[in-house]
Design a protein around this motif. Sequence first.
Motif, PDB file in Angstrom:
ATOM      1  N   PHE A 120      33.227  28.114 -37.751  1.00 56.61           N
ATOM      2  CA  PHE A 120      32.243  28.756 -37.869  1.00 56.61           C
ATOM      3  C   PHE A 120      31.086  28.073 -38.700  1.00 56.61           C
ATOM      4  O   PHE A 120      30.005  28.192 -38.522  1.00 56.61           O
ATOM      5  CB  PHE A 120      32.611  30.333 -38.456  1.00 56.61           C
ATOM      6  N   LEU A 121      31.546  27.249 -39.469  1.00 55.74           N
ATOM      7  CA  LEU A 121      30.598  26.330 -40.429  1.00 55.74           C
ATOM      8  C   LEU A 121      29.681  25.588 -39.217  1.00 55.74           C
ATOM      9  O   LEU A 121      28.531  25.256 -39.728  1.00 55.74           O
ATOM     10  CB  LEU A 121      31.604  25.454 -41.366  1.00 55.74           C
ATOM     11  N   LEU A 127      24.331  27.408 -36.475  1.00 58.18           N
ATOM     12  CA  LEU A 127      23.047  26.705 -35.984  1.00 58.18           C
ATOM     13  C   LEU A 127      22.257  26.189 -37.219  1.00 58.18           C
ATOM     14  O   LEU A 127      21.382  25.168 -37.253  1.00 58.18           O
ATOM     15  CB  LEU A 127      22.089  27.791 -35.705  1.00 58.18           C
ATOM     16  N   VAL A 128      22.748  26.268 -38.513  1.00 57.51           N
ATOM     17  CA  VAL A 128      22.047  25.724 -39.772  1.00 57.51           C
ATOM     18  C   VAL A 128      22.779  25.569 -40.962  1.00 57.51           C
ATOM     19  O   VAL A 128      22.299  24.500 -41.822  1.00 57.51           O
ATOM     20  CB  VAL A 128      21.059  26.824 -40.217  1.00 57.51           C
ATOM     21  N   THR A 129      24.201  25.772 -40.957  1.00 58.12           N
ATOM     22  CA  THR A 129      24.772  25.879 -42.300  1.00 58.12           C
ATOM     23  C   THR A 129      25.017  24.390 -42.865  1.00 58.12           C
ATOM     24  O   THR A 129      24.876  24.139 -44.086  1.00 58.12           O
ATOM     25  CB  THR A 129      26.225  26.206 -42.244  1.00 58.12           C
ATOM     26  N   PHE A 130      25.252  23.528 -42.072  1.00 56.33           N
ATOM     27  CA  PHE A 130      25.273  21.920 -42.456  1.00 56.33           C
ATOM     28  C   PHE A 130      23.975  21.368 -42.955  1.00 56.33           C
ATOM     29  O   PHE A 130      24.080  20.453 -43.936  1.00 56.33           O
ATOM     30  CB  PHE A 130      25.745  20.852 -41.342  1.00 56.33           C
ATOM     31  N   PHE A 155      39.374  30.348 -38.775  1.00 58.78           N
ATOM     32  CA  PHE A 155      37.952  29.654 -39.037  1.00 58.78           C
ATOM     33  C   PHE A 155      37.373  29.524 -37.761  1.00 58.78           C
ATOM     34  O   PHE A 155      36.308  28.971 -37.574  1.00 58.78           O
ATOM     35  CB  PHE A 155      38.907  28.035 -39.208  1.00 58.78           C
ATOM     36  N   ALA A 156      38.014  29.821 -36.259  1.00 56.95           N
ATOM     37  CA  ALA A 156      37.052  29.728 -35.524  1.00 56.95           C
ATOM     38  C   ALA A 156      36.433  31.014 -34.857  1.00 56.95           C
ATOM     39  O   ALA A 156      36.784  32.161 -35.437  1.00 56.95           O
ATOM     40  CB  ALA A 156      38.238  29.439 -34.107  1.00 56.95           C
ATOM     41  N   ILE A 157      35.307  30.955 -34.296  1.00 54.42           N
ATOM     42  CA  ILE A 157      34.319  32.042 -33.540  1.00 54.42           C
ATOM     43  C   ILE A 157      34.953  32.366 -32.306  1.00 54.42           C
ATOM     44  O   ILE A 157      35.049  31.416 -31.512  1.00 54.42           O
ATOM     45  CB  ILE A 157      32.912  31.696 -33.581  1.00 54.42           C
TER      46      ILE A 157
END
Length: 434
Positions: free
Chosen positions: A59-60, A63-66, A94-96
């Motif tokens: 999930f990390l 669209l934007v987290t990194f 951890f997976a979406i």
Amino acid sequence: MTKMKVYDFIGIGIGPFNLSLAALADPIDSINGIFFEQEEKFIWHPGMLIEGTDLQSPFLADLVTFADPTSPFTFLNYLHKHERLYAFYFFNRFAIPRREYSDYCHWASQQLSSCHFSKRVEDVKQLKDGTFEVKVRSLDNDETSIFHSKHIILGTGSVPMIPSDLDHDWPKSDVVHTSMYLDQEVAIKDGKSVTVIGSGQSAAEIFYDLLQDQKKRGYSLSWFTRSTGIFQKEDAKLGREFFSPEYIDYFHQLDFPNRLEALDGLHQVRNGIDPEMLKKIYELLYHRSIPSEELSVTIQPLTEANHVTKHDDGYQLSLRQWQMDKEFKHISDKIVLATGYKPAIPEWISRFADDIIWEAEKRFKVTEDYYIAFKKEQKNRIYTLTNLEHTHGASATNLGLSVLRNQKIINSLAGKTIYPIPERSVFQQFSQDE
């Protein structure tokens, strides 16, 4: 006469990659852009939104987290806004889920005023001053509008790749690519026999879905793949570091032949099947075989499909076990083609063909900052998030690195660092000069 507005960039296509760019560009006042998508709303691979399937990225890799974990467009904020944060916490994964990822992207697209749907880009021309003229048709009212932009962001994604020997105008209810599987699921499962052709995650997910309903529906089930085996995706932590900023930089420095060779060497990292999916398939097969029940199931690797023809009793596949060079025929009522995808390159690109540097047929050279390389340096550029495997490696279709690509594009557009690029994110190195 009113002067036409000139955008800093126009994004063509709104898939996850350009949607990420839209979300990251949204708070930046110094650059302005607009995005067009011919579909009426965002939905991600609708034919493969099979219940119970997960995204292969954690999930990390949203669209934007990194680039900005404080952004309002994070997956965690989506959960918070939909009162699903505790549910996801108790889900303890951890997976979406694939369907939730699609819904998350749809939610983000609805909040971004720069994203416009039911708008088809029909042509792009470069004007004498270097800027681009973009012709857009509204699919709601069939009206055409003209927009001007300094730069273009090509995010047209991919289209189904069907080998010419298998491609024919067969009824979609009989022979279907995985991209439309759910549209034809009922018709496919009405057959007396179903065959899956191809390898990779999509083939495995559809085979498992068909396997689950097989006993109830009564069809025989076959799976043929050209690959040397039904192998799991490399999931070791050091192996995953090949999806990193450092490896992209290393890969991009290689010459064209070495890049192609490197891609072949990373086949299992890129195209293997999720270990959990393989485990579920095997366990279901094992349980169903008790007590020594004969299964109406065929799983055969090392086998290529060369041709398909229509017969009275179904479709005849011409197959070849390539390692032993043995040809044979196989009859099936229904066929699912898990033959992958290829980049969707718009026709208007041909207008620039003589000016672009080509590394091979249909493979344009792309700079480190993701714009197409021209023989003469351009102030106004065509950036691309499509057709990148040969230039930027396994990361080209990886959701986890889409944010990094967009960080570099935004920094390039702005002419300064808006989003810092990580300098050391992995434990290994790929050459001595790093």
